[in-house]
Design an enzyme around this catalytic site. Structure first.
Site, short mmCIF file in Angstrom:
data_model
loop_
_atom_site.label_atom_id
_atom_site.label_comp_id
_atom_site.label_asym_id
_atom_site.label_seq_id
_atom_site.Cartn_x
_atom_site.Cartn_y
_atom_site.Cartn_z
N HIS A 59 -4.79 5.66 -7.59
CA HIS A 59 -4.74 4.56 -8.56
C HIS A 59 -4.46 5.11 -9.97
O HIS A 59 -3.69 4.53 -10.73
CB HIS A 59 -6.10 3.84 -8.63
CG HIS A 59 -6.51 3.11 -7.39
ND1 HIS A 59 -7.73 3.30 -6.79
CD2 HIS A 59 -5.87 2.17 -6.65
CE1 HIS A 59 -7.83 2.50 -5.73
NE2 HIS A 59 -6.71 1.81 -5.62
N LYS A 71 -13.35 -8.44 1.46
CA LYS A 71 -14.02 -7.12 1.54
C LYS A 71 -15.44 -7.20 1.00
O LYS A 71 -15.70 -8.00 0.09
CB LYS A 71 -13.24 -6.09 0.70
CG LYS A 71 -11.84 -5.81 1.17
CD LYS A 71 -11.17 -4.80 0.24
CE LYS A 71 -9.73 -4.49 0.65
NZ LYS A 71 -9.01 -3.74 -0.39
N ARG A 111 1.80 2.02 -0.47
CA ARG A 111 1.66 3.38 0.07
C ARG A 111 2.45 3.56 1.36
O ARG A 111 3.00 4.60 1.61
CB ARG A 111 0.19 3.68 0.35
CG ARG A 111 -0.60 4.08 -0.86
CD ARG A 111 -2.02 4.30 -0.46
NE ARG A 111 -2.42 3.18 0.38
CZ ARG A 111 -3.53 2.48 0.22
NH1 ARG A 111 -4.38 2.81 -0.70
NH2 ARG A 111 -3.81 1.48 1.02
N SER A 125 -9.12 3.90 -1.28
CA SER A 125 -10.56 3.77 -1.54
C SER A 125 -11.34 3.82 -0.23
O SER A 125 -12.40 4.43 -0.16
CB SER A 125 -10.84 2.45 -2.25
OG SER A 125 -10.21 2.42 -3.49
O1 PNS Z 1 -7.26 -3.57 -4.02
P1 PNS Z 1 -7.08 -4.84 -3.22
O2 PNS Z 1 -8.38 -5.23 -2.53
O3 PNS Z 1 -5.92 -4.76 -2.27
O4 PNS Z 1 -6.73 -5.99 -4.30
C1 PNS Z 1 -6.49 -7.32 -3.90
C2 PNS Z 1 -6.65 -8.26 -5.11
C3 PNS Z 1 -8.03 -8.09 -5.70
C4 PNS Z 1 -5.61 -7.91 -6.15
C5 PNS Z 1 -6.44 -9.70 -4.59
O5 PNS Z 1 -7.37 -9.95 -3.57
C6 PNS Z 1 -6.58 -10.73 -5.72
O6 PNS Z 1 -5.68 -10.88 -6.51
N1 PNS Z 1 -7.73 -11.44 -5.76
C7 PNS Z 1 -7.97 -12.48 -6.73
C8 PNS Z 1 -7.73 -13.88 -6.10
C9 PNS Z 1 -6.24 -14.10 -5.95
O7 PNS Z 1 -5.55 -14.37 -6.91
N2 PNS Z 1 -5.74 -13.88 -4.72
C10 PNS Z 1 -4.32 -13.82 -4.47
C11 PNS Z 1 -3.73 -15.17 -4.23
S1 PNS Z 1 -2.57 -14.82 -3.03
#
Ligand code: PNS
Length: 161
Positions: free
Chosen positions: A18, A42, A91, A129
């Site tokens: 990251h 998660k 990735r 992670s």
């Molecule tokens: O590191 P991650 O867990 O892959 O990140 C995913 C994240 C947090 C970016 C995604 O779940 C997110 O944007 N969550 C906020 C709610 C939202 O906007 N979801 C996406 C709509 S499709």
């Protein structure tokens, strides 16, 4: 108008992958906001406050990079801070389907906000992670995978467990 980009994720915890991606993104945007939130699918090891503090410890020295926690939709948060780009790391091919769907949904929710996919460095591409948490759970060496402050924090979590 400065270009503001959001590098969004759950960062549970932030890894060297990251970090490398955030620093490299900063070379083509004026401001990078590392935006940490909870992914509803998660169960995080670190609280949002802990994850924010670990990102600050890892990237706090980097000019033009700030850290924010948010709740709710990423597209709404992007609009609220005037961001025009969402940065995500890709990735491996396995990441693509979920990322593609999320990018399209974010464009639907926030027209004009573009998602930019970044390819990690070869040296960090195997780091995630979840794999870092797994290595730490069994006492493995975290050198090179996370910032030393993160390594200490993750060990403390598993020592207590
Ligand atoms: O590191 P991650 O867990 O892959 O990140 C995913 C994240 C947090 C970016 C995604 O779940 C997110 O944007 N969550 C906020 C709610 C939202 O906007 N979801 C996406 C709509 S499709």
């Amino acid at each position: 108008m400065p270009t503001i980009a959001i590098y969004a994720g759950s960062f549970d915890p932030i890894t060297r992958g990251h970090e490398e991606l955030a620093r490299r993104s900063r070379t083509f945007v004026d401001e990078l906001v590392v935006a940490v939130t909870t992914n509803s699918s998660k169960r995080p090891l670190f609280s949002i406050e802990e994850r924010t503090a670990l990102i600050e410890a890892t990237l706090g020295d980097a000019p033009g990079i700030s850290v924010r926690a948010f709740d709710g939709l990423l597209a709404d948060f992007a609009k609220s801070i005037g961001a025009s780009l969402i940065i995500r790391g890709l990735r491996a091919a396995g990441d693509f389907e979920y990322e593609f769907q999320m990018a399209l949904m974010n464009r639907h929710l926030g027209p004009g906000i573009e998602t930019v996919f970044m390819v990690p460095s070869v040296e960090t591409t195997y780091i995630s992670s979840s794999i870092v948490r797994e290595v730490a759970r069994y006492g493995g060496d975290l050198t090179g995978l996370v910032h030393p402050v993160v390594a200490t924090a993750i060990r403390a979590k598993f020592d207590k467990a």
